[in-house]
Design an enzyme around this catalytic site. Sequence first.
Site, PDB file in Angstrom:
ATOM      1  N   TYR A 197      -1.180  -0.611  10.595  1.00 38.94           N
ATOM      2  CA  TYR A 197      -1.517  -0.969   9.209  1.00 38.94           C
ATOM      3  C   TYR A 197      -0.341  -0.601   8.289  1.00 38.94           C
ATOM      4  O   TYR A 197       0.121  -1.422   7.495  1.00 38.94           O
ATOM      5  CB  TYR A 197      -2.799  -0.268   8.750  1.00 38.94           C
ATOM      6  CG  TYR A 197      -3.115  -0.568   7.304  1.00 38.94           C
ATOM      7  CD1 TYR A 197      -3.488  -1.848   6.903  1.00 38.94           C
ATOM      8  CD2 TYR A 197      -3.006   0.422   6.318  1.00 38.94           C
ATOM      9  CE1 TYR A 197      -3.741  -2.142   5.570  1.00 38.94           C
ATOM     10  CE2 TYR A 197      -3.264   0.139   4.984  1.00 38.94           C
ATOM     11  CZ  TYR A 197      -3.633  -1.148   4.617  1.00 38.94           C
ATOM     12  OH  TYR A 197      -3.863  -1.440   3.288  1.00 38.94           O
TER      13      TYR A 197
ATOM     14  N   SER B  30       0.852  -1.191   0.000  1.00 40.20           N
ATOM     15  CA  SER B  30       0.000   0.000   0.000  1.00 40.20           C
ATOM     16  C   SER B  30       0.885   1.237   0.000  1.00 40.20           C
ATOM     17  O   SER B  30       2.056   1.168   0.421  1.00 40.20           O
ATOM     18  CB  SER B  30      -0.857  -0.006   1.270  1.00 40.20           C
ATOM     19  OG  SER B  30      -1.452   1.253   1.485  1.00 40.20           O
TER      20      SER B  30
HETATM   21  P1  NAP Z   1     -11.805  -5.690   0.903  1.00 40.60           P
HETATM   22  O1  NAP Z   1     -12.808  -5.332  -0.141  1.00 40.60           O
HETATM   23  O2  NAP Z   1     -12.172  -5.506   2.329  1.00 40.60           O
HETATM   24  O3  NAP Z   1     -11.326  -7.217   0.656  1.00 40.60           O
HETATM   25  C1  NAP Z   1     -10.469  -7.839   1.567  1.00 40.60           C
HETATM   26  C2  NAP Z   1     -10.402  -9.331   1.278  1.00 40.60           C
HETATM   27  O4  NAP Z   1      -9.491  -9.929   2.233  1.00 40.60           O
HETATM   28  C3  NAP Z   1     -11.737 -10.030   1.431  1.00 40.60           C
HETATM   29  O5  NAP Z   1     -11.918 -10.932   0.373  1.00 40.60           O
HETATM   30  C4  NAP Z   1     -11.604 -10.780   2.749  1.00 40.60           C
HETATM   31  O6  NAP Z   1     -12.313 -12.017   2.682  1.00 40.60           O
HETATM   32  C5  NAP Z   1     -10.105 -11.080   2.782  1.00 40.60           C
HETATM   33  N1  NAP Z   1      -9.650 -11.330   4.142  1.00 40.60           N
HETATM   34  C6  NAP Z   1      -9.496 -10.459   5.155  1.00 40.60           C
HETATM   35  N2  NAP Z   1      -9.124 -11.102   6.287  1.00 40.60           N
HETATM   36  C7  NAP Z   1      -9.050 -12.424   5.969  1.00 40.60           C
HETATM   37  C8  NAP Z   1      -8.747 -13.612   6.703  1.00 40.60           C
HETATM   38  N3  NAP Z   1      -8.427 -13.573   8.000  1.00 40.60           N
HETATM   39  N4  NAP Z   1      -8.771 -14.789   6.051  1.00 40.60           N
HETATM   40  C9  NAP Z   1      -9.086 -14.859   4.742  1.00 40.60           C
HETATM   41  N5  NAP Z   1      -9.380 -13.786   3.991  1.00 40.60           N
HETATM   42  C10 NAP Z   1      -9.366 -12.587   4.605  1.00 40.60           C
HETATM   43  O7  NAP Z   1     -10.448  -4.845   0.717  1.00 40.60           O
HETATM   44  P2  NAP Z   1      -9.523  -4.551  -0.569  1.00 40.60           P
HETATM   45  O8  NAP Z   1      -9.411  -3.088  -0.675  1.00 40.60           O
HETATM   46  O9  NAP Z   1      -9.931  -5.336  -1.747  1.00 40.60           O
HETATM   47  O10 NAP Z   1      -8.128  -5.054   0.013  1.00 40.60           O
HETATM   48  C11 NAP Z   1      -7.322  -6.040  -0.610  1.00 40.60           C
HETATM   49  C12 NAP Z   1      -5.861  -5.763  -0.280  1.00 40.60           C
HETATM   50  O11 NAP Z   1      -5.477  -4.507  -0.846  1.00 40.60           O
HETATM   51  C13 NAP Z   1      -5.556  -5.671   1.221  1.00 40.60           C
HETATM   52  O12 NAP Z   1      -4.350  -6.333   1.495  1.00 40.60           O
HETATM   53  C14 NAP Z   1      -5.424  -4.169   1.449  1.00 40.60           C
HETATM   54  O13 NAP Z   1      -4.586  -3.885   2.541  1.00 40.60           O
HETATM   55  C15 NAP Z   1      -4.818  -3.734   0.131  1.00 40.60           C
HETATM   56  N6  NAP Z   1      -4.994  -2.307  -0.195  1.00 40.60           N
HETATM   57  C16 NAP Z   1      -6.233  -1.758  -0.272  1.00 40.60           C
HETATM   58  C17 NAP Z   1      -6.347  -0.399  -0.576  1.00 40.60           C
HETATM   59  C18 NAP Z   1      -7.673   0.310  -0.666  1.00 40.60           C
HETATM   60  O14 NAP Z   1      -7.693   1.549  -0.691  1.00 40.60           O
HETATM   61  N7  NAP Z   1      -8.785  -0.397  -0.735  1.00 40.60           N
HETATM   62  C19 NAP Z   1      -5.197   0.377  -0.775  1.00 40.60           C
HETATM   63  C20 NAP Z   1      -3.947  -0.231  -0.681  1.00 40.60           C
HETATM   64  C21 NAP Z   1      -3.853  -1.586  -0.398  1.00 40.60           C
HETATM   65  P3  NAP Z   1     -13.287 -12.609   3.837  1.00 40.60           P
HETATM   66  O15 NAP Z   1     -13.722 -11.454   4.695  1.00 40.60           O
HETATM   67  O16 NAP Z   1     -14.394 -13.264   3.095  1.00 40.60           O
HETATM   68  O17 NAP Z   1     -12.429 -13.583   4.542  1.00 40.60           O
END
Ligand code: NAP
Length: 249
Positions: A148, A135
């Site tokens: 984080y 990130s």
């Molecule tokens: P999201 O929509 O909340 O999706 C997160 C995913 O992670 C969900 O599928 C969730 O699945 C899974 N997850 C979380 N905890 C878990 C666990 N203990 N076991 C298995 N699966 C788990 O968020 P997103 O934005 O797509 O995030 C994806 C990645 O991108 C993350 O690593 C985040 O830090 C990174 N990121 C996001 C952003 C942003 O602005 N959105 C920016 C930079 C980086 P379940 O809940 O079904 O298990």
Amino acid sequence: MRTALVTGATAGIGEATVRTLVESGWRCVATGRRKERLDALVEELGPDNVQAACFDVTDEAGRDAALDALPDAFAGIDLLVNNAGLALGTSAAQDSDLADWKIMIDTNVTALVSLTHKLLPVLIERKGAIVNLSSVAANYPYAGGNVYGGTKAFVRQFTLGLRSDLHGTGVRVCSIEPGMVETEFTLVRTGGNAEAHEKLYGGADPMTAGDIAETIRWVAELPPHLNIDTLELMPVSQSYAGFQVAREP
Ligand code: NAP
């Protein structure tokens, strides 16, 4: 046909990545805890293209059982997308909940390292690739980002370390470092606060999960002599803020 394993495929970037990779001719193992969402993805994209492996990434035994149960055609992984992750809370360190910190470290760091360790032999054998979701929080501290940001800095540095260790194996490794992407991320971070979600993304024209998925596909499909080490992306509407100075009243 190449096979990808995408963690966190029940929402956001991971779900979009599965769709994009399948569209591009990959087979995908889609993982996450919410089984009904995984089942819907398999139903929509077809079991020849997507298989679900339902587990909590922090539960190694559950993970291994789910992966062992995959059909043979999905056993040889060519691309690992370490995407599952979360932020919990936006409070200053001194006001944060230690339990939230531990969940972020267990999920974003320990589980990512563990799955990577498990799959390294097959990735080396198949000259595969690893894409890790870091990130901008890894690179620029902000108030309330504390643990984080720390976990994502670990992911970036671990990626670069893997690059060194995998020297000569043909395995490619990339750290993707997005800024603001509209997903369920903020809902998870704030315990389901729809107002906070709207306040952050409203009118900001943020990146979409599809934008990041397309980037992951691009990185994974580059010719085998090319490695993107790190890749930082932001929406045009997001940029850098200045330093803060605390003054005597
Ligand atoms: P999201 O929509 O909340 O999706 C997160 C995913 O992670 C969900 O599928 C969730 O699945 C899974 N997850 C979380 N905890 C878990 C666990 N203990 N076991 C298995 N699966 C788990 O968020 P997103 O934005 O797509 O995030 C994806 C990645 O991108 C993350 O690593 C985040 O830090 C990174 N990121 C996001 C952003 C942003 O602005 N959105 C920016 C930079 C980086 P379940 O809940 O079904 O298990």
